[in-house]
Design a protein around this motif. Sequence first.
Motif, short mmCIF file in Angstrom:
data_model
loop_
_atom_site.label_atom_id
_atom_site.label_comp_id
_atom_site.label_asym_id
_atom_site.label_seq_id
_atom_site.Cartn_x
_atom_site.Cartn_y
_atom_site.Cartn_z
N LEU A 66 -3.79 32.67 -51.15
CA LEU A 66 -4.67 31.72 -50.97
C LEU A 66 -6.14 32.20 -50.90
N MET A 67 -6.33 33.39 -50.43
CA MET A 67 -7.80 34.06 -50.24
C MET A 67 -8.01 34.81 -51.40
N VAL A 68 -7.26 34.91 -52.80
CA VAL A 68 -7.51 35.65 -53.63
C VAL A 68 -7.93 36.97 -53.32
N THR A 69 -7.40 37.85 -52.59
CA THR A 69 -7.66 38.98 -52.35
C THR A 69 -6.44 39.99 -52.12
N SER A 70 -6.59 41.27 -52.17
CA SER A 70 -5.40 42.07 -52.32
C SER A 70 -4.73 42.37 -50.72
N LYS A 71 -3.67 42.70 -50.61
CA LYS A 71 -2.96 42.77 -49.42
C LYS A 71 -3.51 43.91 -48.45
N SER A 72 -4.14 44.83 -49.13
CA SER A 72 -4.62 45.79 -48.22
C SER A 72 -6.02 45.36 -47.94
N GLY A 73 -6.64 44.60 -48.47
CA GLY A 73 -8.03 44.00 -47.96
C GLY A 73 -7.77 42.81 -47.23
N LEU A 74 -6.69 42.29 -46.94
CA LEU A 74 -6.26 41.28 -46.28
C LEU A 74 -5.82 41.86 -44.78
N THR A 75 -5.20 42.79 -45.01
CA THR A 75 -4.62 43.76 -43.82
C THR A 75 -5.77 44.21 -43.23
N TYR A 76 -6.61 44.70 -43.66
CA TYR A 76 -7.84 45.36 -42.97
C TYR A 76 -8.50 44.17 -42.24
N GLN A 77 -8.87 42.89 -42.67
CA GLN A 77 -9.53 42.05 -42.02
C GLN A 77 -8.72 41.31 -40.95
N VAL A 78 -7.41 41.24 -41.26
CA VAL A 78 -6.63 40.75 -39.92
C VAL A 78 -6.49 41.86 -38.74
N ALA A 79 -6.65 43.14 -38.85
CA ALA A 79 -6.54 44.13 -38.14
C ALA A 79 -7.82 43.96 -37.36
N GLN A 80 -8.98 43.58 -38.00
CA GLN A 80 -10.15 43.40 -37.32
C GLN A 80 -10.13 42.23 -36.50
N LEU A 81 -9.46 41.07 -36.97
CA LEU A 81 -9.41 40.04 -36.25
C LEU A 81 -8.55 40.07 -34.81
N GLU A 82 -7.42 41.03 -35.14
CA GLU A 82 -6.48 41.43 -34.00
C GLU A 82 -7.26 42.10 -32.80
N LYS A 83 -8.07 42.98 -33.31
CA LYS A 83 -8.87 43.73 -32.42
C LYS A 83 -9.59 42.78 -31.34
N TYR A 84 -10.21 41.70 -31.88
CA TYR A 84 -11.06 40.77 -31.20
C TYR A 84 -9.97 39.64 -30.37
N GLY A 85 -8.81 39.74 -30.70
CA GLY A 85 -7.86 38.84 -30.20
C GLY A 85 -7.86 37.48 -30.79
N LEU A 86 -8.51 37.26 -31.91
CA LEU A 86 -8.39 36.02 -32.62
C LEU A 86 -7.16 35.80 -33.42
N VAL A 87 -6.51 36.93 -33.93
CA VAL A 87 -5.20 36.79 -34.67
C VAL A 87 -4.29 37.49 -34.39
N GLU A 88 -2.88 37.29 -34.21
CA GLU A 88 -1.90 38.22 -34.09
C GLU A 88 -0.88 38.27 -35.38
N ARG A 89 -0.03 39.31 -35.31
CA ARG A 89 0.67 39.65 -36.44
C ARG A 89 1.86 39.47 -35.61
N ARG A 90 3.05 38.77 -36.25
CA ARG A 90 4.45 38.61 -35.80
C ARG A 90 5.47 38.78 -36.87
#
Length: 155
Positions: A66-90
């Motif tokens: 959906l975001m037209v990005t690589s899996k690794s690029g998305l993984t990095y951004q989601v990890a950043q959001l996880e650090k801030y408590g804004l997103v979780e991975r399950r």
Amino acid sequence: MQEPRWLDGREMAAWLGFLEASNRLMRLVEHQLKVDSGLSHAQYEILVRLSGAPDGALRMTELAELMVTSKSGLTYQVAQLEKYGLVERRSCPTDDRGILAVVTDDGRRKLESAAPGHVALVRDCLIDLLTPEQRDTIAVALSSVNDTLRLRPRS
């Protein structure tokens, strides 16, 4: 070797106009989000996509598409959001190999606080500069381009 179909003056003007306008707009959006909310544009888009999804969750592969990005690029951004408590991975309940990105309550609150400034900028720098007819033309034209490009294999 076949001669390239060079762009004529009008085609070049359209291409260069698109490049300059999109680059200027993306820089303004990136700056506004960073200053006002501490989010990158990619992080803001992740929160938007997740907040609009059923149960606030999307598979990481679907989100990357959906975001037209690589899996690794998305993984990095989601990890950043996880650090801030804004997103979780399950883990995905229907596929052991799948991972879901899920927006948290804090992520929803962050998006709600960031959205007004973002929308104001988008209106000021794009939407309100165009007539309704121009907006319709752009929407139809870019939809056509996106529909065609979605069908092309990635390289």
